[in-house]
Write a protein that holds these residues in place. Structure first.
Motif, PDB file in Angstrom:
ATOM      1  N   PRO A  96       0.816  -1.223   0.000  1.00 37.40           N
ATOM      2  CA  PRO A  96       0.000   0.000   0.000  1.00 37.40           C
ATOM      3  C   PRO A  96       0.846   1.268   0.000  1.00 37.40           C
ATOM      4  O   PRO A  96       0.417   2.294  -0.547  1.00 37.40           O
ATOM      5  CB  PRO A  96      -0.834  -0.123   1.284  1.00 37.40           C
ATOM      6  CG  PRO A  96      -0.076  -1.067   2.152  1.00 37.40           C
ATOM      7  CD  PRO A  96       0.598  -2.025   1.227  1.00 37.40           C
ATOM      8  N   LEU A  97       2.043   1.200   0.590  1.00 40.61           N
ATOM      9  CA  LEU A  97       2.910   2.384   0.626  1.00 40.61           C
ATOM     10  C   LEU A  97       3.307   2.821  -0.784  1.00 40.61           C
ATOM     11  O   LEU A  97       3.133   3.985  -1.171  1.00 40.61           O
ATOM     12  CB  LEU A  97       4.153   2.086   1.456  1.00 40.61           C
ATOM     13  CG  LEU A  97       5.184   3.210   1.598  1.00 40.61           C
ATOM     14  CD1 LEU A  97       4.591   4.392   2.344  1.00 40.61           C
ATOM     15  CD2 LEU A  97       6.429   2.694   2.307  1.00 40.61           C
ATOM     16  N   LEU A  98       3.826   1.887  -1.561  1.00 39.77           N
ATOM     17  CA  LEU A  98       4.258   2.215  -2.920  1.00 39.77           C
ATOM     18  C   LEU A  98       3.062   2.509  -3.832  1.00 39.77           C
ATOM     19  O   LEU A  98       3.143   3.385  -4.706  1.00 39.77           O
ATOM     20  CB  LEU A  98       5.082   1.063  -3.497  1.00 39.77           C
ATOM     21  CG  LEU A  98       6.453   0.856  -2.846  1.00 39.77           C
ATOM     22  CD1 LEU A  98       7.105  -0.412  -3.360  1.00 39.77           C
ATOM     23  CD2 LEU A  98       7.357   2.056  -3.110  1.00 39.77           C
ATOM     24  N   LEU A  99       1.951   1.809  -3.629  1.00 36.88           N
ATOM     25  CA  LEU A  99       0.758   2.078  -4.430  1.00 36.88           C
ATOM     26  C   LEU A  99       0.256   3.502  -4.193  1.00 36.88           C
ATOM     27  O   LEU A  99      -0.183   4.190  -5.126  1.00 36.88           O
ATOM     28  CB  LEU A  99      -0.338   1.065  -4.087  1.00 36.88           C
ATOM     29  CG  LEU A  99      -1.653   1.186  -4.872  1.00 36.88           C
ATOM     30  CD1 LEU A  99      -1.405   1.076  -6.370  1.00 36.88           C
ATOM     31  CD2 LEU A  99      -2.650   0.126  -4.407  1.00 36.88           C
ATOM     32  N   LEU A 103      -0.202   6.332  -7.094  1.00 31.65           N
ATOM     33  CA  LEU A 103      -1.470   7.008  -7.341  1.00 31.65           C
ATOM     34  C   LEU A 103      -1.320   8.526  -7.233  1.00 31.65           C
ATOM     35  O   LEU A 103      -1.876   9.278  -8.045  1.00 31.65           O
ATOM     36  CB  LEU A 103      -2.533   6.518  -6.349  1.00 31.65           C
ATOM     37  CG  LEU A 103      -3.052   5.098  -6.566  1.00 31.65           C
ATOM     38  CD1 LEU A 103      -3.920   4.667  -5.389  1.00 31.65           C
ATOM     39  CD2 LEU A 103      -3.838   5.007  -7.867  1.00 31.65           C
ATOM     40  N   ALA A 104      -0.557   8.982  -6.244  1.00 33.36           N
ATOM     41  CA  ALA A 104      -0.345  10.422  -6.095  1.00 33.36           C
ATOM     42  C   ALA A 104       0.432  10.990  -7.277  1.00 33.36           C
ATOM     43  O   ALA A 104       0.201  12.127  -7.704  1.00 33.36           O
ATOM     44  CB  ALA A 104       0.398  10.713  -4.791  1.00 33.36           C
ATOM     45  N   GLY A 105       1.346  10.187  -7.832  1.00 36.33           N
ATOM     46  CA  GLY A 105       2.155  10.653  -8.949  1.00 36.33           C
ATOM     47  C   GLY A 105       1.371  10.799 -10.241  1.00 36.33           C
ATOM     48  O   GLY A 105       1.705  11.651 -11.072  1.00 36.33           O
ATOM     49  N   TRP A 172       5.026  17.295  -8.365  1.00 40.48           N
ATOM     50  CA  TRP A 172       5.553  16.022  -8.857  1.00 40.48           C
ATOM     51  C   TRP A 172       6.952  15.756  -8.314  1.00 40.48           C
ATOM     52  O   TRP A 172       7.312  14.613  -8.078  1.00 40.48           O
ATOM     53  CB  TRP A 172       5.554  16.020 -10.386  1.00 40.48           C
ATOM     54  CG  TRP A 172       4.181  15.936 -10.946  1.00 40.48           C
ATOM     55  CD1 TRP A 172       3.425  14.813 -11.125  1.00 40.48           C
ATOM     56  CD2 TRP A 172       3.362  17.019 -11.379  1.00 40.48           C
ATOM     57  NE1 TRP A 172       2.198  15.119 -11.645  1.00 40.48           N
ATOM     58  CE2 TRP A 172       2.124  16.466 -11.827  1.00 40.48           C
ATOM     59  CE3 TRP A 172       3.547  18.408 -11.457  1.00 40.48           C
ATOM     60  CZ2 TRP A 172       1.094  17.254 -12.316  1.00 40.48           C
ATOM     61  CZ3 TRP A 172       2.523  19.187 -11.950  1.00 40.48           C
ATOM     62  CH2 TRP A 172       1.314  18.622 -12.376  1.00 40.48           C
ATOM     63  N   GLY A 173       7.731  16.795  -8.086  1.00 42.33           N
ATOM     64  CA  GLY A 173       9.065  16.602  -7.524  1.00 42.33           C
ATOM     65  C   GLY A 173       9.009  16.037  -6.121  1.00 42.33           C
ATOM     66  O   GLY A 173       9.742  15.102  -5.777  1.00 42.33           O
ATOM     67  N   GLY A 179       8.299   8.671  -3.363  1.00 40.80           N
ATOM     68  CA  GLY A 179       8.250   7.344  -3.968  1.00 40.80           C
ATOM     69  C   GLY A 179       9.608   6.682  -4.044  1.00 40.80           C
ATOM     70  O   GLY A 179       9.750   5.480  -3.779  1.00 40.80           O
ATOM     71  N   ILE A 180      10.650   7.455  -4.385  1.00 41.89           N
ATOM     72  CA  ILE A 180      12.003   6.894  -4.480  1.00 41.89           C
ATOM     73  C   ILE A 180      12.495   6.434  -3.112  1.00 41.89           C
ATOM     74  O   ILE A 180      13.070   5.352  -2.969  1.00 41.89           O
ATOM     75  CB  ILE A 180      12.960   7.943  -5.087  1.00 41.89           C
ATOM     76  CG1 ILE A 180      12.618   8.175  -6.568  1.00 41.89           C
ATOM     77  CG2 ILE A 180      14.413   7.490  -4.948  1.00 41.89           C
ATOM     78  CD1 ILE A 180      13.337   9.351  -7.186  1.00 41.89           C
ATOM     79  N   LEU A 181      12.259   7.250  -2.082  1.00 38.32           N
ATOM     80  CA  LEU A 181      12.674   6.853  -0.729  1.00 38.32           C
ATOM     81  C   LEU A 181      11.942   5.582  -0.285  1.00 38.32           C
ATOM     82  O   LEU A 181      12.525   4.735   0.402  1.00 38.32           O
ATOM     83  CB  LEU A 181      12.405   7.989   0.253  1.00 38.32           C
ATOM     84  CG  LEU A 181      13.369   9.174   0.188  1.00 38.32           C
ATOM     85  CD1 LEU A 181      12.868  10.317   1.066  1.00 38.32           C
ATOM     86  CD2 LEU A 181      14.763   8.752   0.634  1.00 38.32           C
TER      87      LEU A 181
END
Length: 469
Positions: A96-99, A103-105, A172-173, A179-181
């Protein structure tokens, strides 16, 4: 003294490392929680991914849905904990964290943002219900509080990253950075071991001995007595499968559940999520002399620095002292912010010479919360329950924490808009005042005690006074 510290650290560094790897996910969720503070102003501007600026109510849903998603965490972890173990649940929070970051991206509408916030909340709720239990089961008694405090430290680092990156990048930044972290959380969790307790419970005694050998940095024969103690505890506590009725089967369990549920709700009713989610907005409303973005970065730095101190004091000062002193301090500083706001916005008093007061009060609020009201409830959840009912109790406390948080984050801005920001801060002050009275009178001290000693203390009844003849 230095030689003693050096020798102890040589033995304990493995436990600190494993606790840090398990807690890294709270950095990612801390960033998702702090994400709203710099992002909400972006959603109103030209760089927004949305076709139209959100309304006040829609912004409140963006903030509060993460907390609502947190309610899903305990509902997932409690049924699974006895089947898959603590380690696999922690690994599972990656989904769920990465999802949520994905979704936010790609979000171009509010429903997609809402879904992202719910996913982040689900991951956060799973971590809050599992990681403190995990750390409590891998830690030695004398450093259990210090290791448990690492969970809050990583959360605060995540908030600081959101506050520090947000003002200098786009929507987006900031989302891409989060997301990368979060991608690094999977390898971190992959290398953590299952807890010795769970392995003994499932009959994997050789594997449990190996894990104790690795965590303690001692020969296997030196950790054999600890393994034997775990075997005896499991044999005593798990003659039958854990049931929800266990939570009120003894006086000690009822007392522990009442204490931990109240303190978990106090954590939210003190207003921490409100302040963290809407930090920039609140600094503007209370008239701080510092710019909103600089103020949020300062708050994040204060949280991280104080979180580094918390592991050093929580096992020295004790849980009770930290709770009642910090609750009292929060009451005072929240009340002062309300006084400042009512003089400024209601009575129109000239406060230009003291515009530093709200910021100073918020700084002290963050220090006190991070020292006591923030970490202590989760340390107590990991300490105060018998092993057979610990996961159930943790799930209930986490659920009630997120329920209180959702109600307050959803309606705080409505209260502030209808009755004034000062009224909202005074409500927070009253909640903290109740927490002060509760902690000073009813909270027992668990510092340095073993799990068996804590249970004995909770179940102890007062000796009846002798009747005079």
């Amino acid at each position: 003294m230095f030689d003693t510290f050096k020798a102890q650290f040589k033995l304990q560094w493995r436990q600190y490392l494993v606790a840090s790897l398990a807690s890294y996910g709270s950095l990612c969720t801390g960033m998702s929680m702090g994400w709203t503070s710099p992002v909400l102003p972006m959603l109103r501007g030209p760089g927004s991914p949305l076709p139209a600026p959100p309304t006040l109510a829609q912004e409140s849903w963006v903030g509060s849905l993460l907390v609502l998603g947190g309610l899903l965490g305990p509902l997932i972890t409690v049924p699974l904990s006895k089947y898959v173990g603590r380690r696999w649940i922690i690994i599972g929070t990656n989904l769920p964290l990465l999802l949520g970051w994905l979704l936010a991206g790609v979000a171009t509408s509010l429903p997609t943002l809402y879904a992202a916030r719910i996913m982040w909340g689900c991951a956060t709720g799973m971590m809050f219900a599992t990681v403190p239990i995990y750390i409590g089961e891998i830690a030695e008694d004398k450093i259990r509080g210090a290791l448990s405090a690492l969970f809050l430290l990583f959360i605060n680092v995540g908030f600081l990253l959101a506050y520090a990156i947000g003002p200098f990048t786009s929507y987006w930044g900031l989302t891409a950075a989060g997301g990368i972290l979060s991608l690094f959380y999977l390898p971190c969790t992959w290398f953590i071991p299952e807890t010795p307790f769970y392995l003994v419970w499932k009959g994997h005694h050789d594997e449990a001995l190996q894990v104790l050998h690795q965590l303690r940095g001692k020969p296997k024969d030196a950790v054999q007595p600890e393994l034997d103690g775990l075997k005896a505890m499991v044999a005593r506590e798990f003659k039958v499968e854990p049931r929800i009725q266990d939570l009120w089967a003894t006086r000690g369990n009822v007392k522990a559940l009442g204490i931990c549920v109240f303190l978990a709700m106090l954590l939210q009713l003190s207003g921490i999520d409100v302040l963290l989610f809407y930090m920039e907005e609140l600094l503007v409303k209370v008239g701080s002399s510092m710019t909103a973005s600089d103020g949020t970065i300062l708050m994040g730095c204060v949280q991280v620095i104080t979180s580094c101190i918390t592991p050093l004091v929580v096992d020295r000062l004790g849980r009770k002292l930290l709770m009642w002193t910090t609750s009292l301090g929060l009451t005072i500083f929240l009340f002062l912010i309300g006084v400042y706001a009512v003089l400024d916005t209601h009575f129109k008093v000239d406060v230009t010479s003291v515009t530093f007061i709200p910021l100073v009060c918020l700084v002290f609020y963050m220090i006190l919360f991070t020292l006591g009201v923030g970490p202590v409830p989760w340390i107590l959840v990991a300490e105060m329950f018998p092993v057979r009912s610990k996961c159930l109790a943790s799930g209930i406390c986490s659920f009630m924490c997120w329920l209180a948080g959702f109600i307050w984050t959803r309606f705080f801005r409505d209260v502030a808009a209808s009755y004034g920001i000062y009224t909202a801060f005074w409500i927070l002050a009253v909640c903290c005042g109740i927490g002060f009275v509760f902690s000073a009178t009813l909270l027992p001290e668990t510092k340095g005690k073993t799990f068996d000693e804590i249970q004995e203390m909770l179940n102890k009844t007062k000796e009846p006074k002798p009747v005079p003849v």
